[in-house]
Design a protein around this motif. Structure first.
Motif, PDB file in Angstrom:
ATOM      1  N   THR A 219     -14.498 -40.151 -19.732  1.00  0.00           N
ATOM      2  CA  THR A 219     -14.235 -40.304 -21.164  1.00  0.00           C
ATOM      3  C   THR A 219     -15.499 -40.003 -21.968  1.00  0.00           C
ATOM      4  OG1 THR A 219     -14.809 -42.654 -21.283  1.00  0.00           O
ATOM      5  CG2 THR A 219     -12.564 -42.107 -20.620  1.00  0.00           C
ATOM      6  N   GLU A 220     -15.366 -40.060 -23.271  1.00  0.00           N
ATOM      7  CA  GLU A 220     -16.470 -39.712 -24.167  1.00  0.00           C
ATOM      8  C   GLU A 220     -17.493 -40.828 -24.351  1.00  0.00           C
ATOM      9  OE1 GLU A 220     -12.695 -37.584 -25.500  1.00  0.00           O
ATOM     10  OE2 GLU A 220     -13.253 -39.598 -24.825  1.00  0.00           O
ATOM     11  N   ARG A 221     -17.264 -41.981 -23.769  1.00  0.00           N
ATOM     12  CA  ARG A 221     -18.149 -43.124 -23.994  1.00  0.00           C
ATOM     13  C   ARG A 221     -18.397 -43.878 -22.690  1.00  0.00           C
ATOM     14  NH1 ARG A 221     -16.168 -47.234 -28.410  1.00  0.00           N
ATOM     15  NH2 ARG A 221     -14.441 -47.477 -26.938  1.00  0.00           N
ATOM     16  N   LYS A 222     -19.633 -44.330 -22.501  1.00  0.00           N
ATOM     17  CA  LYS A 222     -19.969 -45.147 -21.353  1.00  0.00           C
ATOM     18  C   LYS A 222     -19.798 -46.624 -21.696  1.00  0.00           C
ATOM     19  CE  LYS A 222     -23.364 -42.003 -19.324  1.00  0.00           C
ATOM     20  NZ  LYS A 222     -24.776 -41.839 -18.872  1.00  0.00           N
ATOM     21  N   ALA A 223     -19.457 -47.414 -20.694  1.00  0.00           N
ATOM     22  CA  ALA A 223     -19.351 -48.862 -20.891  1.00  0.00           C
ATOM     23  C   ALA A 223     -20.701 -49.420 -21.323  1.00  0.00           C
ATOM     24  CB  ALA A 223     -18.886 -49.537 -19.611  1.00  0.00           C
ATOM     25  N   GLU A 224     -20.673 -50.297 -22.306  1.00  0.00           N
ATOM     26  CA  GLU A 224     -21.892 -50.899 -22.844  1.00  0.00           C
ATOM     27  C   GLU A 224     -22.241 -52.155 -22.052  1.00  0.00           C
ATOM     28  OE1 GLU A 224     -23.375 -53.072 -26.976  1.00  0.00           O
ATOM     29  OE2 GLU A 224     -21.460 -52.007 -26.900  1.00  0.00           O
TER      30      GLU A 224
ATOM     31  N   THR B 276     -11.631 -42.970 -30.811  1.00  0.00           N
ATOM     32  CA  THR B 276     -11.744 -44.335 -30.279  1.00  0.00           C
ATOM     33  C   THR B 276     -11.609 -44.274 -28.759  1.00  0.00           C
ATOM     34  OG1 THR B 276      -9.381 -44.676 -30.646  1.00  0.00           O
ATOM     35  CG2 THR B 276     -10.887 -45.479 -32.347  1.00  0.00           C
ATOM     36  N   PRO B 277     -12.577 -43.689 -28.075  1.00  0.00           N
ATOM     37  CA  PRO B 277     -12.427 -43.451 -26.633  1.00  0.00           C
ATOM     38  C   PRO B 277     -12.489 -44.730 -25.804  1.00  0.00           C
ATOM     39  CG  PRO B 277     -14.645 -42.887 -27.344  1.00  0.00           C
ATOM     40  CD  PRO B 277     -13.865 -43.202 -28.585  1.00  0.00           C
ATOM     41  N   SER B 278     -11.879 -44.677 -24.636  1.00  0.00           N
ATOM     42  CA  SER B 278     -12.021 -45.751 -23.658  1.00  0.00           C
ATOM     43  C   SER B 278     -13.412 -45.687 -23.051  1.00  0.00           C
ATOM     44  CB  SER B 278     -10.969 -45.605 -22.560  1.00  0.00           C
ATOM     45  OG  SER B 278      -9.669 -45.611 -23.087  1.00  0.00           O
ATOM     46  N   SER B 279     -13.867 -46.796 -22.500  1.00  0.00           N
ATOM     47  CA  SER B 279     -15.200 -46.865 -21.898  1.00  0.00           C
ATOM     48  C   SER B 279     -15.151 -46.429 -20.441  1.00  0.00           C
ATOM     49  CB  SER B 279     -15.757 -48.282 -21.983  1.00  0.00           C
ATOM     50  OG  SER B 279     -15.937 -48.678 -23.326  1.00  0.00           O
ATOM     51  N   SER B 280     -15.986 -45.467 -20.078  1.00  0.00           N
ATOM     52  CA  SER B 280     -16.125 -45.072 -18.680  1.00  0.00           C
ATOM     53  C   SER B 280     -17.070 -46.024 -17.973  1.00  0.00           C
ATOM     54  CB  SER B 280     -16.671 -43.644 -18.574  1.00  0.00           C
ATOM     55  OG  SER B 280     -15.662 -42.683 -18.738  1.00  0.00           O
TER      56      SER B 280
ATOM     57  N   VAL C  52      -1.187 -42.484 -17.438  1.00  0.00           N
ATOM     58  CA  VAL C  52      -1.766 -43.343 -18.464  1.00  0.00           C
ATOM     59  C   VAL C  52      -2.125 -42.515 -19.692  1.00  0.00           C
ATOM     60  CG1 VAL C  52      -2.737 -44.940 -16.765  1.00  0.00           C
ATOM     61  CG2 VAL C  52      -4.143 -43.063 -17.644  1.00  0.00           C
ATOM     62  N   SER C  53      -2.287 -43.216 -20.797  1.00  0.00           N
ATOM     63  CA  SER C  53      -2.902 -42.633 -21.981  1.00  0.00           C
ATOM     64  C   SER C  53      -4.097 -43.496 -22.334  1.00  0.00           C
ATOM     65  CB  SER C  53      -1.911 -42.583 -23.155  1.00  0.00           C
ATOM     66  OG  SER C  53      -2.517 -41.986 -24.283  1.00  0.00           O
ATOM     67  N   LEU C  54      -5.250 -42.853 -22.490  1.00  0.00           N
ATOM     68  CA  LEU C  54      -6.481 -43.566 -22.796  1.00  0.00           C
ATOM     69  C   LEU C  54      -6.798 -43.458 -24.282  1.00  0.00           C
ATOM     70  CD1 LEU C  54      -8.576 -42.377 -19.711  1.00  0.00           C
ATOM     71  CD2 LEU C  54      -7.307 -44.519 -19.970  1.00  0.00           C
TER      72      LEU C  54
ATOM     73  N   ARG D  27      -7.398 -58.051 -20.376  1.00  0.00           N
ATOM     74  CA  ARG D  27      -8.638 -57.756 -21.101  1.00  0.00           C
ATOM     75  C   ARG D  27      -9.695 -57.159 -20.177  1.00  0.00           C
ATOM     76  NH1 ARG D  27     -11.557 -59.190 -25.691  1.00  0.00           N
ATOM     77  NH2 ARG D  27      -9.901 -60.540 -26.522  1.00  0.00           N
ATOM     78  N   LEU D  28     -10.391 -56.111 -20.680  1.00  0.00           N
ATOM     79  CA  LEU D  28     -11.478 -55.471 -19.943  1.00  0.00           C
ATOM     80  C   LEU D  28     -12.826 -55.597 -20.639  1.00  0.00           C
ATOM     81  CD1 LEU D  28      -9.679 -52.131 -18.959  1.00  0.00           C
ATOM     82  CD2 LEU D  28      -9.799 -54.269 -17.641  1.00  0.00           C
ATOM     83  N   THR D  29     -12.838 -55.722 -21.969  1.00  0.00           N
ATOM     84  CA  THR D  29     -14.096 -55.820 -22.718  1.00  0.00           C
ATOM     85  C   THR D  29     -13.965 -56.858 -23.810  1.00  0.00           C
ATOM     86  OG1 THR D  29     -13.584 -54.199 -24.466  1.00  0.00           O
ATOM     87  CG2 THR D  29     -14.474 -53.324 -22.387  1.00  0.00           C
TER      88      THR D  29
END
Length: 431
Positions: free
Chosen positions: A382-387, A290-294, A283-285, A329-331
């Motif tokens: 990833t660099e960001r947590k899911a909100e 614009t990081p993907s949400s962990s 995969v490419s995230l 869709r995930l978010t």
């Protein structure tokens, strides 16, 4: 990831009608042994048995609500019951034409809930019978009338389609527009009924804005589970003068366990079916800007062909319009799993997306054919947590964290042993 679809537009695609939760009537009884053994009295002489003290019987008391001849009540009115020293035998509610209204007792026996909203501007008569532990029956009869329909409704939606099959992580999601004020959430939560077969008790939890409430159990649903839901909100009065817009009902099934796990370190997706690894995809995230949400996210919607259009959000200089295949869709913010033929050479090597999970066309097609709305995907590193609230994030919390969002007391059997993350077996992603 392309943040181009408004939440309102996505909500309209996902809204569905919803399904009545059964409410049981429980009966309790107690007893004791009336034989006491002989005893040896002080001094060593055997004496007669001493009668054992017994608690005096609870006096039989019985009352109901609303008060007799009460007027202007909401169509969400329940028949409240308060019984000591006995139990409710029957509840009958009829309208002014003598037509019976179906319903059932709450599990805690505090009230009888009509199975559908009452009619507006209508007179009703309730006949309630209670019986004492000694067999004494008493009947109470009350009459009341409902108010007219209000035009000041709170919009609501249920993300569950009747008769559909969902993934094991599918929460029951009820949405409100505008959000429910914190002081009103307990009253609203009491009108949200869920039944699972086989039984898997759960808890409601609110997002901070009050725009959504999620229901889930401590662990993923068992495959084959039937979930029956009723959001009995029509006419329920709120403190801001608004009322609930309508009752929503649905009954749905849970399918096979299907999970996706993505590790940014390896840039690979593992696909598991019923806990067995069946596929591994590169995969490419999302790139660092614009990081993907962990976190643990959920497939919310699937579109075999769609268009990502970012001009409205990013403007004419940075925006673009792209045809996309196999989008999941995930978010709400626009993170998807989707086919990305332009990034095949990067997949498994580096992150180049706007936050989406990019797959090769053949891999995206295969995955699209296997997944269900409600299937979980866990992304880590990833660099960001899911909100919270950006998507159906009910599983991106430990059980101890999740139950803190309930507006009602959590049943003793569902309280976490500790407040630490280790107190729950729920799979949670780490960064």
């Amino acid at each position: 990831m392309l943040r181009f679809v408004t939440r309102q537009a996505a909500t309209r695609k996902l809204l569905a009608a919803t399904a009545v939760g059964a409410l049981g009537l429980s009966l309790a009884a107690c007893g004791g042994d009336d034989k006491a053994p002989a005893f040896v009295a002080a001094g060593g002489k055997q004496g007669a048995a001493t009668p054992q003290p017994t608690a005096p019987p609870v006096p039989f008391e019985f009352s109901v609500t609303p008060a007799d001849k009460k007027k202007d009540l909401p169509v969400s009115t329940e028949i409240g019951t308060n019984v000591k020293g006995g139990s409710i035998t029957s509840v009958k509610l009829v309208d002014k034409a003598g037509k019976a209204v179906g319903g059932a007792m709450r599990d805690d026996n505090t009230s009888w809930v009509p199975g559908a909203p009452l009619k507006y501007d209508t007179d009703y008569t309730a006949t309630v019978v209670a019986t004492s532990t000694g067999g004494q029956a008493e009947t109470k009869k009350i009459s009341f009338s409902t108010r007219g329909k209000s035009g000041n409704d709170v919009g609501s939606g249920l993300y569950l389609f009747n008769g559909k099959t969902y993934g094991v992580a599918m929460p029951v999601v009820v949405e409100f527009t505008p959000g429910i004020a914190e002081k009103d959430r307990a009253a609203v939560e009491k009108r949200l009924f869920v039944k699972t077969d086989p039984p898997q008790p759960g808890v409601w939890s609110w997002v901070s804005t009050g725009t959504q409430a999620y229901y889930r159990a401590p662990d993923y649903w068992r495959p084959g589970t039937t979930i029956t839901v009723r959001a009995a909100l029509e006419g329920i009065p709120l403190s801001n003068g608004r009322v609930g817009d309508q009752d929503r009902k649905a009954s749905a099934k849970i399918g096979d366990k299907f999970e996706m796990k993505v590790d940014n370190k390896t840039k690979k997706m593992q696909v598991l079916k019923n806990d067995k690894l069946v596929k591994t995809f590169p995969v490419s995230l999302g790139k660092p800007s614009t990081p993907s949400s962990s976190g643990t996210l959920i497939v919310m919607d699937k579109q075999e062909h769609t268009v990502f259009d970012t001009f409205a959000e990013l403007g004419p200089e940075e925006g673009y319009r792209t045809d996309i295949d196999f989008a999941q869709r995930l978010t709400w913010g626009g993170e998807f799993i989707h086919s990305a033929p332009w990034s095949v050479a990067d997949q498994g090597v580096r992150n180049v997306s706007h936050g989406c999970v990019n797959l090769a066309p053949d891999n995206a097609s295969w995955l699209f054919g296997q997944t269900k709305v409600g299937d979980p995907i866990t992304i880590k590193g990833t660099e960001r947590k899911a909100e919270p609230g950006n998507g159906w994030t009910a599983w991106n919390q430990t059980w101890a964290q999740f139950v803190k969002g309930s507006a009602l007391p959590v049943p003793a059997n569902l309280r976490p042993a500790t407040t630490s993350a280790a107190a729950t077996p729920t799979p949670t992603a780490t960064d």
